[in-house]
Enzyme design. Structure first.
Site, mmCIF file in Angstrom:
data_model
loop_
_atom_site.group_PDB
_atom_site.id
_atom_site.type_symbol
_atom_site.label_atom_id
_atom_site.label_comp_id
_atom_site.label_asym_id
_atom_site.label_seq_id
_atom_site.Cartn_x
_atom_site.Cartn_y
_atom_site.Cartn_z
ATOM 1 N N SER A 129 -28.032 44.800 -9.797
ATOM 2 C CA SER A 129 -27.538 45.032 -8.144
ATOM 3 C C SER A 129 -27.571 46.489 -7.918
ATOM 4 O O SER A 129 -27.199 46.925 -9.326
ATOM 5 C CB SER A 129 -26.082 43.910 -8.184
ATOM 6 N N TYR A 154 -17.891 43.102 -10.846
ATOM 7 C CA TYR A 154 -19.029 42.613 -10.482
ATOM 8 C C TYR A 154 -19.807 44.147 -10.389
ATOM 9 O O TYR A 154 -21.188 43.192 -11.550
ATOM 10 C CB TYR A 154 -18.791 42.388 -8.962
HETATM 11 P P1 NAD Z 1 -26.322 33.074 -4.068
HETATM 12 O O1 NAD Z 1 -24.536 33.488 -4.387
HETATM 13 O O2 NAD Z 1 -26.622 33.056 -2.671
HETATM 14 O O3 NAD Z 1 -27.126 32.843 -5.141
HETATM 15 C C1 NAD Z 1 -26.117 32.783 -6.266
HETATM 16 C C2 NAD Z 1 -26.251 30.982 -6.904
HETATM 17 O O4 NAD Z 1 -25.746 30.826 -8.426
HETATM 18 C C3 NAD Z 1 -25.663 30.240 -6.093
HETATM 19 O O5 NAD Z 1 -26.217 28.722 -5.550
HETATM 20 C C4 NAD Z 1 -23.881 29.466 -6.931
HETATM 21 O O6 NAD Z 1 -24.311 28.311 -6.621
HETATM 22 C C5 NAD Z 1 -25.067 30.181 -8.244
HETATM 23 N N1 NAD Z 1 -24.746 30.040 -9.121
HETATM 24 C C6 NAD Z 1 -23.123 30.846 -9.029
HETATM 25 N N2 NAD Z 1 -23.093 30.682 -10.741
HETATM 26 C C7 NAD Z 1 -23.274 29.807 -11.596
HETATM 27 C C8 NAD Z 1 -23.322 29.621 -12.954
HETATM 28 N N3 NAD Z 1 -22.368 29.767 -13.806
HETATM 29 N N4 NAD Z 1 -23.867 28.293 -13.120
HETATM 30 C C9 NAD Z 1 -25.171 27.986 -12.248
HETATM 31 N N5 NAD Z 1 -25.732 28.371 -10.522
HETATM 32 C C10 NAD Z 1 -24.341 29.224 -9.919
HETATM 33 O O7 NAD Z 1 -26.301 35.093 -4.073
HETATM 34 P P2 NAD Z 1 -27.735 35.826 -3.996
HETATM 35 O O8 NAD Z 1 -27.712 37.095 -2.684
HETATM 36 O O9 NAD Z 1 -28.798 34.493 -3.625
HETATM 37 O O10 NAD Z 1 -27.864 36.738 -5.312
HETATM 38 C C11 NAD Z 1 -29.072 36.497 -6.301
HETATM 39 C C12 NAD Z 1 -28.806 37.290 -7.513
HETATM 40 O O11 NAD Z 1 -28.851 38.817 -6.863
HETATM 41 C C13 NAD Z 1 -27.604 37.440 -7.866
HETATM 42 O O12 NAD Z 1 -28.103 37.727 -9.262
HETATM 43 C C14 NAD Z 1 -26.445 39.020 -6.994
HETATM 44 O O13 NAD Z 1 -26.017 39.408 -8.198
HETATM 45 C C15 NAD Z 1 -27.979 39.347 -7.030
HETATM 46 N N6 NAD Z 1 -27.856 40.193 -6.046
HETATM 47 C C16 NAD Z 1 -27.959 40.235 -4.505
HETATM 48 C C17 NAD Z 1 -27.548 40.911 -3.681
HETATM 49 C C18 NAD Z 1 -27.817 40.480 -2.497
HETATM 50 O O14 NAD Z 1 -27.717 41.702 -1.411
HETATM 51 N N7 NAD Z 1 -27.249 39.508 -1.802
HETATM 52 C C19 NAD Z 1 -27.767 42.640 -4.002
HETATM 53 C C20 NAD Z 1 -27.658 42.667 -5.551
HETATM 54 C C21 NAD Z 1 -28.141 41.848 -6.200
#
Ligand code: NAD
Length: 336
Positions: A129, A154
């Site tokens: 991130s 985080y």
């Molecule tokens: P999201 O929350 O929509 O997707 C994450 C998914 O992981 C969810 O469906 C959740 O149910 C699942 N999950 C969480 N904990 C879990 C566990 N212990 N076991 C199994 N499944 C689990 O988030 P996103 O926006 O799709 O983000 C995806 C990745 O990208 C994440 O790692 C997030 O930290 C990273 N990220 C996202 C953004 C953003 O702006 N969306 C920015 C920086 C980093």
């Protein structure tokens, strides 16, 4: 082609879009998610329903922190590539529920690394991130900058993931690519993020909370650009020359990190104005002080990404937000 990929967090925002793309490209996709209720689980189920009709898609409901379930998964058929996106996301929530961040993002990540080691997976790509750039980072954020001052748990768990992956790349030769995403937005997005909740509130006639009195900048990155960047990186296996800025002694590890961001920071007030234009409705704003754990600005230096895959995100905010708003109106109906 018969290439098998494990996508964790497949019912999440980015995982869903990535699975759709890789299925369209002819991959066999094993999806994993625990379908937790951090935000509306129905949205996750609806995303999953879109994938489940595809003959090359399979889904397993597993919690990353469940060691024996993860060991069983990796004792099964081999994955050529693992794209690890599941995580407890969200900066602000990490102040309220710290344990879930360590369970999913540290313990869960260890189970992914152990699985990749057991299976000799060909390439592990994992979501990091922009929040790993903390209090002392200069703009624009470069992958060569030191990142040792996280300002939220985080961010600390995301940085821990990068360090853990580096150690496995170094110890066991697992090719690892870290993906530092910058504020991703778009259709099927995340209700906990500002663009989504602002849309809900503006349409519902509620005030929107704007922190640091609006003096914030974010490098908003459209989902299709994220997916393009990730898919281009999949075949770019890092070699021993791949950089690791923090520790030159470890330079033999097949490890790389990339920023994937729009490299165009937008002031929050301009963002709100653009959203108002897309919605054709004015926002009522509640100006609030800075929140703990937040950073004032994000801005990606994408020169390493451009060099590696000849691509950088470039969807204009107005275009991407209009796609989001159009999707939002279709998904929730035009009730509001
Ligand atoms: P999201 O929350 O929509 O997707 C994450 C998914 O992981 C969810 O469906 C959740 O149910 C699942 N999950 C969480 N904990 C879990 C566990 N212990 N076991 C199994 N499944 C689990 O988030 P996103 O926006 O799709 O983000 C995806 C990745 O990208 C994440 O790692 C997030 O930290 C990273 N990220 C996202 C953004 C953003 O702006 N969306 C920015 C920086 C980093």
């Amino acid at each position: 082609m018969d290439t098998r990929v494990l996508i964790t967090g497949v019912a999440g925002f980015i995982g869903f879009h990535l699975a759709r793309r890789l299925l369209a490209d002819g991959w066999i996709v094993q999806g994993l998610d625990n379908l937790n209720d951090y935000y509306d689980p129905n949205l996750k189920k609806d995303r999953l329903a879109q994938l489940e009709g595809h003959p090359a898609f399979q889904f397993k409901k597993i919690d990353l922190a469940d060691r024996s379930a993860m060991e069983t998964l990796f004792a099964g058929p081999h994955f050529d590539v693992v794209i690890h996106l599941a995580a407890q996301a969200g900066v602000r929530y990490s102040l309220q529920a710290p344990h879930s961040y360590v369970d999913s993002n540290v313990t869960g990540f260890l189970h992914i690394l152990e699985g990749c080691r057991a299976q000799k997976v060909g390439h592990l790509l994992f979501a990091s991130s922009s929040s790993v750039y903390g209090a002392n980072s200069q703009l624009p954020y470069s992958v060569h900058d030191p990142v040792d001052h996280p300002v939220s748990l985080y961010a600390a768990t995301k940085r821990a993931g990068e360090l853990m992956a580096h150690s496995y790349a170094h110890l066991y030769g697992i090719p690892c690519t870290g993906l530092r995403f910058f504020t991703v937005y778009g259709p099927w997005g995340r209700p906990d993020m500002a663009y989504f909740s602002f849309t809900q509130k503006i349409l519902g006639g509620e005030k929107i909370p704007v922190f640091n009195h609006g003096k914030m900048q974010r490098d908003f990155t459209y989902i299709d650009d994220i997916i393009e960047g990730v898919t281009r990186l999949v075949p770019k296996i890092p070699g021993p020359q791949a950089f690791w800025p923090a520790d030159p002694a470890s330079s033999a590890a097949p490890f790389q990190i990339h920023n994937i961001g729009n490299h165009t920071p937008v002031a929050l007030t301009d963002f709100i104005q653009t959203l108002e234009e897309c919605l054709d409705k004015k926002a009522e704003i509640e100006w609030l002080p800075m929140q703990d754990g937040d950073v004032v600005a994000t801005y990606a230096d994408v020169s390493a990404l451009q060099e590696a895959v000849a691509f950088a995100p470039d969807t204009p905010l107005r275009t991407g937000l209009q796609h989001f708003v159009d999707w939002y109106r279709r998904y929730y109906g035009n009730a509001q």
